[in-house]
Design an enzyme around this catalytic site. Sequence first.
Site, PDB file in Angstrom:
ATOM      1  N   HIS A   1     -37.028 -40.193 -26.052  1.00  0.00           N
ATOM      2  CA  HIS A   1     -35.920 -40.638 -27.019  1.00  0.00           C
ATOM      3  C   HIS A   1     -36.573 -41.093 -28.356  1.00  0.00           C
ATOM      4  O   HIS A   1     -37.905 -41.718 -28.237  1.00  0.00           O
ATOM      5  CB  HIS A   1     -35.099 -41.765 -26.162  1.00  0.00           C
ATOM      6  CG  HIS A   1     -33.822 -42.098 -26.991  1.00  0.00           C
ATOM      7  ND1 HIS A   1     -34.053 -43.195 -27.940  1.00  0.00           N
ATOM      8  CD2 HIS A   1     -32.723 -41.961 -26.619  1.00  0.00           C
ATOM      9  CE1 HIS A   1     -32.672 -43.600 -28.337  1.00  0.00           C
ATOM     10  NE2 HIS A   1     -31.950 -42.688 -27.443  1.00  0.00           N
TER      11      HIS A   1
ATOM     12  N   ASP B   1     -40.386 -46.224 -20.725  1.00  0.00           N
ATOM     13  CA  ASP B   1     -39.075 -46.441 -21.067  1.00  0.00           C
ATOM     14  C   ASP B   1     -38.244 -45.965 -19.796  1.00  0.00           C
ATOM     15  O   ASP B   1     -37.864 -44.941 -19.460  1.00  0.00           O
ATOM     16  CB  ASP B   1     -38.842 -45.182 -22.210  1.00  0.00           C
ATOM     17  CG  ASP B   1     -37.474 -45.288 -22.670  1.00  0.00           C
ATOM     18  OD1 ASP B   1     -36.552 -45.863 -22.111  1.00  0.00           O
ATOM     19  OD2 ASP B   1     -37.153 -44.587 -23.517  1.00  0.00           O
TER      20      ASP B   1
ATOM     21  N   GLN C   1     -33.125 -44.767 -18.912  1.00  0.00           N
ATOM     22  CA  GLN C   1     -32.490 -43.746 -18.007  1.00  0.00           C
ATOM     23  C   GLN C   1     -32.841 -43.939 -16.394  1.00  0.00           C
ATOM     24  O   GLN C   1     -32.324 -43.206 -15.637  1.00  0.00           O
ATOM     25  CB  GLN C   1     -32.418 -42.418 -18.453  1.00  0.00           C
ATOM     26  CG  GLN C   1     -31.880 -42.420 -19.797  1.00  0.00           C
ATOM     27  CD  GLN C   1     -30.353 -42.410 -19.837  1.00  0.00           C
ATOM     28  OE1 GLN C   1     -29.886 -42.432 -18.957  1.00  0.00           O
ATOM     29  NE2 GLN C   1     -29.991 -42.711 -21.078  1.00  0.00           N
TER      30      GLN C   1
ATOM     31  N   LYS D   1     -26.838 -49.780 -19.881  1.00  0.00           N
ATOM     32  CA  LYS D   1     -26.762 -48.506 -19.215  1.00  0.00           C
ATOM     33  C   LYS D   1     -26.874 -48.759 -17.628  1.00  0.00           C
ATOM     34  O   LYS D   1     -26.804 -47.758 -16.973  1.00  0.00           O
ATOM     35  CB  LYS D   1     -27.926 -47.687 -19.419  1.00  0.00           C
ATOM     36  CG  LYS D   1     -28.061 -47.291 -21.031  1.00  0.00           C
ATOM     37  CD  LYS D   1     -29.013 -46.354 -21.326  1.00  0.00           C
ATOM     38  CE  LYS D   1     -29.096 -46.198 -22.833  1.00  0.00           C
ATOM     39  NZ  LYS D   1     -28.410 -45.271 -23.787  1.00  0.00           N
TER      40      LYS D   1
ATOM     41  N   CYS E   1     -30.441 -38.214 -29.566  1.00  0.00           N
ATOM     42  CA  CYS E   1     -31.784 -38.882 -30.178  1.00  0.00           C
ATOM     43  C   CYS E   1     -33.137 -38.242 -29.468  1.00  0.00           C
ATOM     44  O   CYS E   1     -34.026 -39.133 -29.095  1.00  0.00           O
ATOM     45  CB  CYS E   1     -31.529 -40.273 -29.719  1.00  0.00           C
ATOM     46  SG  CYS E   1     -30.198 -40.875 -30.417  1.00  0.00           S
TER      47      CYS E   1
END
Length: 427
Positions: free
Chosen positions: A144, A221, A224, A247, A385
């Site tokens: 991302h 990261d 997600q 999220k 993104c």
Amino acid sequence: MTATPAATGPAAAPRPAAPAAAAFDPVKVRAEFPILRQEIRGKPLAFLDSAASSQKPRAVIDAVSRYYERDHANVHRGVHLLSERATAAYEGAREKVRRFIGAGDAAEVLFTRGTTEALNLVAQTFGRQRVRAGDEILLTTLEHHSNIVPWQMLAEERGARLVVVPVDDRGVLLLAELERLLGPRTRLLALTQVSNALGTVNPVKEICALAHRKGVPVVVDGAQGIPHLPVDVRDLGCDFYAFSGHKMYGPTGIGVLWGKREHLEAMPPWQGGGDMILSVTFEKTTYNALPHKFEAGTPPIAGAVGLGAAVDWLQGLDLAGALAHEHDLLRYGTELLSRVPGLRLVGTAPEKAGVISFLLGDVHPHDVGTVLDREGVAVRTGHHCAQPLMIRLGIPATVRASLGLYNLRSDLEALAAGLEKVRRMFA
Ligand code: PMP
């Protein structure tokens, strides 16, 4: 979750079994999300955009409003009861997050505005300390923008360069390449656990072991990852793990950076201001201990309270059942969409979570999204993104349907029916 075994032996008093979470019932869970009850343009809402931001259960909404109705004041500095309560709520949320991600120490859990801020924090402190001219920062094609641009800014500042691990046409990371690219100038590896654009799940634990063998720290990261996978930061073996509350059924404006204590202790502070100091004179400032050293100014207290409530809510579910439900939806949706004539799935990794990206013939994704919206189906269209990934795949954009625990098969059926309409309109 395992129940504590009952004590045996003649003297043992009968102990009530620990309450087990009821088997995951997606219809019941969906009913806990007030926003999902509405109609959109006269159609039942099929919300398939949770990768951008998930919806919030009643428990989270109520926790935030209860906090403002009863407990709000600024944290840490007050001597009055409300400030004590707000501090207890804020620090209590940190402890909940610590447990949820398997961290050993609540001081390693830093509250941020979200994943983006967490990654910028690492780049501007840990990164700045380590990266020098001629060094390399290893990323992957799946990232991302928020796990690219902070590193690019750092590389420009330092005269370092970004090196990128490629993916195959399915969107699977090439591990042999990753291993080869971990070189003597690699100062850190930053990668996503799950691709927001394709849903690819990276084998982060294996990758951390590979990188560590070469002495390279790993920044994950988890934006997600955390909504779709059980996460234990110590088991993963990473050095930093970043994620966003919004999220994972929590509020916007709150996120987390977890980092190993040894790194956080050695890092300089990032932003200066109140709360991150022990004492200030015009000559010299002494910084506060972890985690406060990295939390300058009034923190997002209500956001943390809401995130704590989201953690409680998730932990009150049969989490294994919930994740199995999501996986079933992913399989079902993939099957349904595969049958739509002219539809091409983008991202077909064997290990995927939460995301179905696709193109429909040569209809522009924005047109697909606009027609679906008229049918009450909310999807995201665009580059998500992840422009370098789109360039690698040779496409400008995709349509992305993404899943949450509250989705039902009927949402995916509405998507498939909507796509039939798109096909008829653009035939
Ligand atoms: N990384 C990934 C993989 C994401 O999906 C996102 C959000 N789309 C981010 C980072 C950035 O998260 P936030 O906007 O909450 O900071």
